[in-house]
Design an enzyme around this catalytic site. Structure first.
Site, mmCIF file in Angstrom:
data_model
loop_
_atom_site.group_PDB
_atom_site.id
_atom_site.type_symbol
_atom_site.label_atom_id
_atom_site.label_comp_id
_atom_site.label_asym_id
_atom_site.label_seq_id
_atom_site.Cartn_x
_atom_site.Cartn_y
_atom_site.Cartn_z
ATOM 1 N N PRO A 174 0.831 -1.213 0.000
ATOM 2 C CA PRO A 174 0.000 0.000 0.000
ATOM 3 C C PRO A 174 0.864 1.262 0.000
ATOM 4 C CG PRO A 174 0.096 -0.914 2.203
ATOM 5 C CD PRO A 174 0.875 -1.857 1.325
ATOM 6 N N LYS A 175 1.518 1.512 -1.115
ATOM 7 C CA LYS A 175 2.520 2.580 -1.189
ATOM 8 C C LYS A 175 1.932 3.868 -1.733
ATOM 9 C CE LYS A 175 6.428 -0.576 -1.736
ATOM 10 N NZ LYS A 175 7.706 -0.838 -2.423
#
Length: 572
Positions: A174-175
């Site tokens: 989840p960047k």
């Protein structure tokens, strides 16, 4: 072939070209009429946006080549195929206790938090194959999966596009693009995390006070890691919703230290680490490692009930406090605790549009087109800068290269490459629309009598363009063709196994544009480029095509209309 046969052959070929030109003109008239425009007012120059001559498919990109891609853009992929090697990777890990109920709300079933512990981490990665040098910060939650200890990645914030795109697309990390920093200030190891000019986290640790057992650290790093991988479809619904896993490989602990640490989490709407407040600090760890990041596997599929491991789990035993499957499939994007973008893109707001129409090299253009589309007869391409705003995405600047082409008898613009200065817009464009985006700094400005555009990638200026400011009036109908022709994109996303997971040709329609007639102008344009491997504008724009036609205008509003998959390469 004798001369008479050659003449008959040429005549037949000419008739075929004429017939196709008529078909193209008819489709163009229908398109203009559907948008309330008068085809009779079109100037000849605008007709170059449509293809009008059939050609051999030789030189096009084939299905096999598309399925074998590492990533997009095809002209310069954002990242290569894995596995990926990391040398001298430096961590600062601050382990703390938080509110258990708040923690459960962000942990997806079938995972379960082992305790109320969260690990906030900063990482420096100075030597990463395919990704280069970058830094990262984020939160990890120790969990159980079917009784096995695992680490769940809750959120990550990076300062580089290639590992952000690869992490999101392949493993579901989840960047989000932000500004993490890890450094040594005299006797203190200091980590900071900022986004949109506001600090969201500060961590400090005493520098190398007590050595840790390398074997103990190696055991912790060898645990399975799990991520929630969410890939949206063009219809606003999730196309993939998977819990995926992997193990770090080729682990080597170079040094390991522990010592007193402190962590402060500050309220921030797009970096919501503060939602898991710090109750007490458990430990601080500082390590350096070498390791490899391999591909992984799907542990649970929230959309596929036939997935073997998923079918074996009994959801009726789920802790009601955990993030439920029905909530997961309704999520807009990663990370679920603060989605990067809305489920569906709509209003694009005000836009300044600058377009250069450039004569290209036939073979170069063909090499960038899928074999399902035809190149325009004039062998031209468009270089565009846009200063824009969009609902749910904010303000951003965008650079793009499009090739005018014909698909299914209609004019389209195939997107070769885009460069955007917003990580959120970049992620949404890649993951929803399939636009082949990279991160850079496009700019538009006016200097006295000159409209100036520029593109900087990293620290290097790779393209500039100039047009006389408000030189010659441009018809609104011509501007409408430039902004309203449907866009084609190649949406390619690899799966956690490294193979093509999504490979689709996408059509994006733009509608309800409101062009300001007083802003429409054209004139001779000039383009200048510098060679850059990751922003290869100079591969298409050379000295021979530096002189071109330039157009600039403003839209008061426009919308993303119907978006559809017009070809799926994984189904053939």
């Amino acid at each position: 072939m004798n001369s008479s046969k050659m003449m008959r052959f040429n005549a037949a070929a000419q008739k075929q070209r004429q017939r196709l030109k008529v078909l193209v003109a008819q489709s163009r008239m229908l398109w203009l009429a559907s948008h309330g425009l008068q085809a009779t007012t079109m100037r000849p120059a605008a007709s170059t946006l449509c293809a009008s001559e059939p050609q051999s498919l030789a030189g096009h990109v084939t299905r096999e080549q598309i399925l074998g891609l590492a990533s997009t853009p095809m002209i310069s992929p954002s990242y290569p195929k894995g596995p990926y090697q990391f040398n001298n990777r430096e961590y600062m890990l601050i382990e703390y206790e938080t509110d258990m109920n708040a923690l459960k709300k962000v942990v997806p079933w079938p995972l379960e938090p082992m305790s109320n512990t969260v690990i906030f981490e900063w990482i420096n990665m100075p030597d990463s194959s395919g990704f280069g040098s970058y830094s990262e910060a984020g939160s990890v939650v120790p969990c159980l999966l079917d009784g096995e200890p695992v680490n769940y990645t809750l959120s990550m914030f990076l300062d580089a596009e290639p590992p952000t795109a690869a992490g999101r697309e392949i493993w579901g990390f989840p960047k989000i693009h932000a500004q993490p920093e890890l450094s040594v200030d005299k006797d203190t190891l200091v980590g900071t995390l900022s986004r949109a000019g506001c600090t969201a986290a500060i961590g400090t640790m005493m520098y190398k006070h007590k050595q840790l057992s390398k074997e103990e650290v190696l055991k912790k790093l060898s645990k399975k890691t799990c991520n929630l991988r969410l890939i949206p479809g063009v219809d606003g619904k999730l196309e993939r919703a998977q819990l995926v896993s992997f193990y770090l490989d080729k682990l080597e602990v170079l040094e390991a230290w522990t010592g007193p640490a402190r962590l402060q989490l500050l309220p921030h709407v797009t970096v919501p680490a503060h939602d898991l407040p710090v109750h007490s600090i458990k430990s601080g760890t500082h390590i350096r490692t070498n390791l490899a990041l391999p591909y992984g596997e799907v542990e649970h599929d929230y959309l596929d009930e036939t997935h073997e491991a998923s079918a074996k789990r009994d959801e009726t035993t789920r802790d009601p406090g955990l993030l439920a499957p029905e909530a997961i499939v309704q999520a807009a994007a990663m990370p679920v605790m603060s989605p990067s973008y809305p489920r569906k893109l709509s209003n694009l707001g005000k836009r300044k549009v600058i377009v250069y129409k450039v004569k290209g090299d036939r073979q170069k253009l063909l090499s960038l087109l899928p074999d399902t589309v035809l190149l325009n007869e004039e062998e031209e391409f468009l270089v565009t800068w846009v200063d824009s705003e969009a609902r749910g995405l904010g303000q951003y600047n965008k650079f793009s290269i499009h090739i005018p082409c014909l698909f299914q008898g209609r004019p389209h613009l195939f997107n070769v490459m885009s460069v955007i200065d917003s990580g959120v817009v970049l992620n949404a464009s890649r993951e929803i629309l399939g636009e082949p985006c990279k991160f850079g700094q496009p700019e538009v400005s006016v200097d006295k009598d000159t409209l100036r555009t520029s593109l900087t990638f990293g620290q290097q200026l790779v393209a500039t363009g100039t047009i006389p400011y408000h030189h010659e009036p441009l018809g609104v109908d011509e501007a409408a063709v430039l902004v309203g022709t449907p866009e084609l994109t190649l949406k390619f996303i690899p799966g956690v196994n490294g193979e093509a997971d999504v490979a689709q040709l996408i059509r994006v329609n733009y509608e309800a544009w409101n062009i300001d007639p007083s802003s429409c102008f054209k004139g001779k344009g000039r383009l200048s480029t510098s060679a850059h491997v990751n922003a290869p504008v100079s591969d298409l724009v050379d000295e021979d095509c530096a002189i071109c036609e330039g157009y600039h205008f403003k839209t008061q509003s426009m919308r993303v209309g119907a978006v559809s998959v017009v070809h799926d390469y994984t189904l053939e």
